[in-house]
Design an enzyme around this catalytic site. Structure first.
Site, PDB file in Angstrom:
ATOM      1  N   GLU A   1      11.893  11.518   1.442  1.00  0.00           N
ATOM      2  CA  GLU A   1      11.710  12.822   2.090  1.00  0.00           C
ATOM      3  C   GLU A   1      10.368  13.436   1.695  1.00  0.00           C
ATOM      4  O   GLU A   1       9.722  14.109   2.494  1.00  0.00           O
ATOM      5  CB  GLU A   1      12.863  13.765   1.744  1.00  0.00           C
TER       6      GLU A   1
ATOM      7  N   HIS B   1       3.197  13.696   4.642  1.00  0.00           N
ATOM      8  CA  HIS B   1       2.674  13.437   5.987  1.00  0.00           C
ATOM      9  C   HIS B   1       2.312  14.776   6.651  1.00  0.00           C
ATOM     10  O   HIS B   1       1.254  14.928   7.241  1.00  0.00           O
ATOM     11  CB  HIS B   1       3.736  12.672   6.795  1.00  0.00           C
TER      12      HIS B   1
END
Ligand SMILES: [Zn+2]
Length: 721
Positions: A507, A513
């Site tokens: 996660e 990202h």
């Protein structure tokens, strides 16, 4: 898992509405405005370019805020569509990017409530508003005047003179509109919108049923003998679950969630209770009661098929995969079918090892579904001398979080510092500022919500609260990671399993990202990439958990503070591919059933029967159940999100395994040059370039399946993807 907030996710997939609804929004909006200022509608205030006003939101604010923001969004769209000037990139595409910001803010918090603080009051609002939101996105994508302008910009020779990012943005809007039915006639548009609104209602109901079954059912542990085999930390967490449920006479409670059920199935010596807990868990949504999801699934599948046909596609799967990296269901199926036989063959070996062990113990049983985790754990101990509960003593939640920060520092040059005074939706949530380690530049905020609570979805996920963009000055990222750890005793560290630590890294990979994003337009920002590509950055990050740099510093014993001994690390490494038959098969069974359900055409499907027959045809081993049985497959039926898309994890993992090899071919996992290339070509670019091309820029070639097979300990097939 990764959560796009619900309605933006459906936006691209959606389609029309009756004009009267428009007036309904505006009239009730005016009434609401009379009473008090609605915190959801205000710009986010405070430091870091504003933060979500969690401290001031009440459930009753959602409906009026949504109605006002939806009405304003429609008005913005009307102005873009009816602009008397000739269509340009700026007055059409960029104007679209700028529109709907207020609605996005409201929807972000609406989505957060739905995942974290769902209550009966909130669920009523969800039920009422979800079809209206679906209708709104249809009203936008079916606006012919607007589509003509988008088409004109997209087909204009002037587009070629714009930057690659701008060209891709025009392509994205054009494609999304076409895929949502912009080219259809009025009757077809009307039907499409009806379908989308019906689906929105069914998705909400599906998710709420699941939540009801997870929250309402549990197994009470009444006596000391019910606790046989459970390690102390697990006894403590079941005891606190019982306390939370105010079951004062119980020694513990196994909740109907994955994080509560799986450790019980692993450790409990009580085969009868394992069976009871297992059956409770795998029958969620399939109990023939008011929360049964089967009829909902049948209807969802029929509506999806009808929608795909209206849009000119063979099936829902063909429609969904068109803008994925895989492009066609056939390519996704080909990959799954390459891996499936190797996974099943490995299961046979695993079962045989377990049966031998059970026989040796004189258990006098045949390995059944509720025995797999229990005997797998025993085999793990016998074969690799690896005891998960021993490993767990070195995995403290807070230390793993620090380990993630360390990796982010090494690979991304990020620094994390806890900040106070930022509003949160629950006192368990902490907020961290992310800055550049060298320059101190503010990068974004990371919210961390680790613990389970009533009304919170099970599992773990990342959510983007605000996306990076710079249409008018830099807007920084706000992301969250949420999971469902069970709080231990007051003042004691929370110990987590190796799998849970891996999930935390996963996660966190999604969060990085989002945080690394360096683009101009919000639609192309961060994690807004193809579904079968979005799991690549997150799965890649999982690899850093087992690096010596992390283990020696952060995997320290919760009592002695001593780092995990090398002998135990060696055992973890040796056992790395252990149980991969189980893990890959339970996953692939779900992914294959998902794809086959959406390739099955317009027939009226009985989900239980379809699941049974499909698995039988595949040769599903009798000792394993799908990771997500159809009636509880929220990825696929509580939204369009992962529908015909659960294969994405495997697709992304092919890329992941291949990408990690790039580090190993260099100086190792902390190779700064490879990391810089990764950030530049993958993590920072969002959807500004085609993912296959982005990967080639990072790796110099396309991904190959060999690294995946090697990573999972499977023989490499002669015919590769
Ligand atoms: Zn994920």
């Amino acid at each position: 898992m990764y959560k796009l907030f619900l309605y933006v996710a459906t936006f691209a997939a959606a389609i029309f509405v009756s004009q009267s609804m428009n007036f309904e929004f505006i009239s009730s909006a005016v009434h609401a405005a009379d009473k008090r200022e609605n915190p959801l509608l205000a710009e986010w205030k405070g430091p870091y370019g504003g933060v979500p006003p969690f401290d001031r939101v009440k459930v009753e604010d959602f409906k009026p805020a949504l109605e006002i923001a939806m009405a304003e969004n429609l008005e913005e769209i009307r102005r873009i569509a009816e602009n008397p000037d000739a269509p340009t990139f700026e007055n059409t595409i960029v104007a679209l990017e700028r529109s709907g910001q207020k609605l996005n803010r409201v929807l972000t918090i609406f989505g957060i409530w739905g995942s974290n603080l769902s209550s009966p009051d909130f669920q009523k609002v969800e039920e009422e508003m979800s079809p209206k939101l679906a209708a709104l996105s249809d009203q936008i994508t079916q606006n012919s005047a607007l589509f003509r302008r988008i088409e004109a910009v997209y087909e204009s020779p002037a587009l070629k003179k714009l930057s690659p990012e701008q060209q891709r943005l025009a392509w994205l809007h054009y494609t999304n509109f076409v895929r949502a039915g912009a080219k259809l006639g009025p009757e077809e548009k009307k039907r499409l919108s009806e379908i989308n609104q019906k689906l929105a209602v069914l998705f909400t109901k599906f998710g709420q049923n699941l939540l009801a079954e997870e929250g309402g059912q549990y197994v009470v542990l009444e006596s000391e003998s019910d606790l046989a085999g459970l390690p102390q930390s697990l006894r403590d967490s079941y005891a606190s679950a019982a306390a939370a449920k105010k079951l004062t006479n119980a020694l513990g409670v196994v909740l109907n969630t994955r994080s509560s059920v799986e450790p019980f199935l692993t450790y409990s010596d009580r085969r009868d209770l394992r069976k009871k807990v297992f059956e409770m868990f795998i029958n969620r949504g399939d109990n023939g009661n008011e929360y049964d999801n089967n009829a909902i699934i049948t209807e969802i599948l029929q509506l999806r098929y009808e929608r795909a046909r209206l849009l000119g596609y063979q099936t829902h799967a063909h429609w969904r995969l068109e803008n994925a990296m895989a492009k066609t269901p056939e390519r996704a199926m080909e990959l799954m079918e390459t891996v499936w036989p190797a996974a099943v063959a490995r299961v046979r070996e695993e079962v045989s090892d377990m049966q031998t062990l059970a026989d040796k113990e004189g258990a006098n049983i045949k390995i059944e579904l509720w025995d797999y985790r229990y005997y797998a754990e025993k085999v793990r101990k016998a074969k690799y001398d690896l005891d998960q509960s021993e490993v767990k003593q070195y995995l403290q939640l807070d230390k793993i979080r620090e380990a993630m920060f360390f990796v982010a520092g090494e690979l991304f040059n990020f620094n994390f510092k806890q900040v106070s005074g930022i509003p949160v939706f629950h006192p368990d949530v902490t907020v961290w500022e992310v800055t550049d380690k060298t320059t101190g530049r503010h990068i974004g905020l990371w919210y961390f919500d680790p613990y389970a609570r009533e009304g919170k979805s099970s599992g773990a996920w990342m959510n983007a609260y605000r996306e990076q963009q710079r249409m008018n000055g830099e807007v920084t990222t706000i992301v969250s990671n949420n999971s469902n750890f069970i709080k231990g005793k007051e003042g004691e560290p929370v110990l987590i399993s190796w799998d849970d630590a891996t999930t935390m890294f996963h996660e966190f990979g999604h969060a990085l990202h989002g945080l690394s994003s360096n683009v101009t337009y919000p639609s192309l920002s961060g994690t807004n990439v193809a579904r079968d590509y979005v799991e690549f950055p997150s799965q890649l990050l999982e690899h850093w958990l087992s690096t010596p740099e992390v283990l020696q510093r952060f995997a320290v014993h919760y009592k002695t503070g001593k780092p995990i001994p090398q002998s135990l690390v060696d055992k973890i490494k040796r056992a790395a591919n252990f149980n991969q038959g189980f893990a890959t098969t339970e996953y692939l069974a779900s992914a294959l059933v998902d794809m086959k359900l959406h390739l099955a055409g317009g027939q009226k499907i009985d989900p239980d029967k379809f699941e049974r027959e499909t698995l039988a045809a595949l040769g599903m081993p009798g000792e394993i159940v799908m990771r997500h049985r159809t009636p509880q497959f929220g990825h696929v039926f509580s939204g369009d999100g992962y529908s015909a898309g659960y294969y994405s994890y495997l697709w992304s993992d092919v890329i992941t395994a291949d990408a990690f090899e790039a580090f190993l071919e260099g100086k190792g996992p902390y190779d700064k040059d490879v990391a810089a290339r990764l950030v530049k070509n993958i993590f920072s670019v969002g959807n500004t370039i085609d993912p296959a091309e982005a990967y080639r820029r990072f790796r110099g070639r396309d991904p190959r399946v060999e690294a995946l097979m090697k990573k999972r300990g499977f023989p490499i097939p002669s015919k590769s993807k």
